[in-house]
Motif scaffolding. Structure first.
Motif, PDB file in Angstrom:
ATOM      1  N   PHE A 128       0.847  -1.260  -0.114  1.00 50.92           N
ATOM      2  CA  PHE A 128      -0.043   0.077   0.087  1.00 50.92           C
ATOM      3  C   PHE A 128       0.909   1.269  -0.146  1.00 50.92           C
ATOM      4  CE2 PHE A 128      -4.449  -1.585   1.143  1.00 50.92           C
ATOM      5  CZ  PHE A 128      -4.144  -2.743   1.103  1.00 50.92           C
ATOM      6  N   THR A 139     -11.300  -7.596   0.695  1.00 54.10           N
ATOM      7  CA  THR A 139     -11.082  -6.884  -0.522  1.00 54.10           C
ATOM      8  C   THR A 139      -9.819  -6.642  -0.754  1.00 54.10           C
ATOM      9  OG1 THR A 139     -13.533  -6.288  -0.458  1.00 54.10           O
ATOM     10  CG2 THR A 139     -12.002  -4.802  -1.797  1.00 54.10           C
ATOM     11  N   TRP A 140      -9.170  -6.943  -1.555  1.00 48.03           N
ATOM     12  CA  TRP A 140      -7.574  -6.784  -1.603  1.00 48.03           C
ATOM     13  C   TRP A 140      -6.985  -5.348  -1.408  1.00 48.03           C
ATOM     14  CZ3 TRP A 140      -4.250  -3.705  -4.602  1.00 48.03           C
ATOM     15  CH2 TRP A 140      -4.831  -3.219  -5.614  1.00 48.03           C
ATOM     16  N   TYR A 141      -7.707  -4.252  -1.721  1.00 43.97           N
ATOM     17  CA  TYR A 141      -7.386  -2.859  -1.636  1.00 43.97           C
ATOM     18  C   TYR A 141      -7.806  -2.306  -0.250  1.00 43.97           C
ATOM     19  CZ  TYR A 141     -11.973  -2.295  -3.853  1.00 43.97           C
ATOM     20  OH  TYR A 141     -13.211  -2.526  -4.281  1.00 43.97           O
ATOM     21  N   GLU A 142      -8.799  -2.917   0.508  1.00 40.88           N
ATOM     22  CA  GLU A 142      -9.024  -2.334   1.383  1.00 40.88           C
ATOM     23  C   GLU A 142      -8.335  -2.221   2.824  1.00 40.88           C
ATOM     24  OE1 GLU A 142     -11.609  -0.486   1.936  1.00 40.88           O
ATOM     25  OE2 GLU A 142     -13.024  -0.802   0.375  1.00 40.88           O
ATOM     26  N   GLU A 202      -3.738   3.695   0.081  1.00 42.94           N
ATOM     27  CA  GLU A 202      -4.333   3.143  -1.079  1.00 42.94           C
ATOM     28  C   GLU A 202      -3.590   1.765  -1.462  1.00 42.94           C
ATOM     29  OE1 GLU A 202      -4.196   5.474  -4.673  1.00 42.94           O
ATOM     30  OE2 GLU A 202      -2.073   5.671  -4.796  1.00 42.94           O
ATOM     31  N   GLY A 203      -4.334   0.839  -1.855  1.00 42.40           N
ATOM     32  CA  GLY A 203      -3.614  -0.460  -2.182  1.00 42.40           C
ATOM     33  C   GLY A 203      -2.799  -0.290  -3.516  1.00 42.40           C
ATOM     34  N   VAL A 204      -1.751  -0.922  -3.644  1.00 46.42           N
ATOM     35  CA  VAL A 204      -1.196  -0.913  -4.750  1.00 46.42           C
ATOM     36  C   VAL A 204      -0.917  -2.286  -5.474  1.00 46.42           C
ATOM     37  CG1 VAL A 204       1.452  -0.464  -5.645  1.00 46.42           C
ATOM     38  CG2 VAL A 204       0.551   0.962  -3.932  1.00 46.42           C
ATOM     39  N   TYR A 206      -3.043  -8.972  -7.909  1.00 43.52           N
ATOM     40  CA  TYR A 206      -3.988  -7.729  -8.087  1.00 43.52           C
ATOM     41  C   TYR A 206      -3.273  -6.483  -8.123  1.00 43.52           C
ATOM     42  CZ  TYR A 206      -7.292 -11.143  -7.210  1.00 43.52           C
ATOM     43  OH  TYR A 206      -8.280 -12.331  -7.277  1.00 43.52           O
ATOM     44  N   TYR A 207      -3.554  -5.457  -9.101  1.00 45.79           N
ATOM     45  CA  TYR A 207      -2.917  -4.456  -9.089  1.00 45.79           C
ATOM     46  C   TYR A 207      -3.987  -3.006  -9.058  1.00 45.79           C
ATOM     47  CZ  TYR A 207       1.230  -6.993 -10.378  1.00 45.79           C
ATOM     48  OH  TYR A 207       2.189  -7.946 -10.478  1.00 45.79           O
ATOM     49  N   ALA A 208      -3.374  -1.848  -8.565  1.00 49.63           N
ATOM     50  CA  ALA A 208      -4.101  -0.628  -8.619  1.00 49.63           C
ATOM     51  C   ALA A 208      -3.988  -0.189 -10.305  1.00 49.63           C
ATOM     52  CB  ALA A 208      -3.512   0.538  -7.754  1.00 49.63           C
TER      53      ALA A 208
END
Length: 120
Positions: A35, A100-103, A44-46, A57-59
């Protein structure tokens, strides 16, 4: 309990590359990733990677430029074509099974952070 130690941050010019490393010790989580948090902005998730099936998973902002990989208990983030907007403190995160991967709230384990600064 998981302990995470990051390394590899630094200062580069736009277009340059850096590689971040995150070494985990203790209990090994299923999901590890990165992150970032820029001054005045939310974390934020990277990118994240799951050890079981290797899903990544990617932003959207880093797709095609950043690559996450894992070697046993160490996760890497290869960052190419860096932009000034990539400047931030980068944090390694880990958890057993984030929903949720980016949370941010889905991760219970965090490293201390490593600074990445990209100049134009």
């Amino acid at each position: 309990r998981v302990q995470l130690v990051e390394s590899g941050g630094g200062s580069v010019q736009a277009g340059g590359s850096l590689r971040l490393s995150c070494a985990a010790s203790g209990y090994m989580p299923n999901c590890m990733g990165w992150f970032r948090q820029a001054p005045g902005k939310e974390r934020e998730g990277v990118a994240v990677i799951y050890s079981g099936g290797g899903s990544e998973y990617y932003a959207d902002s880093v797709k095609g430029r950043f690559t996450i990989s894992q070697d046993k208990s160490t996760v890497y983030l290869q960052m190419n074509s860096l932009k000034p907007e990539d400047t931030a403190m980068y944090y390694c995160a880990a958890d057993k099974s984030p929903g949720t991967w980016y949370e941010v709230r889905e991760y219970n384990y965090w490293g201390q952070g490593t600074q990445v600064t990209v100049s134009s």
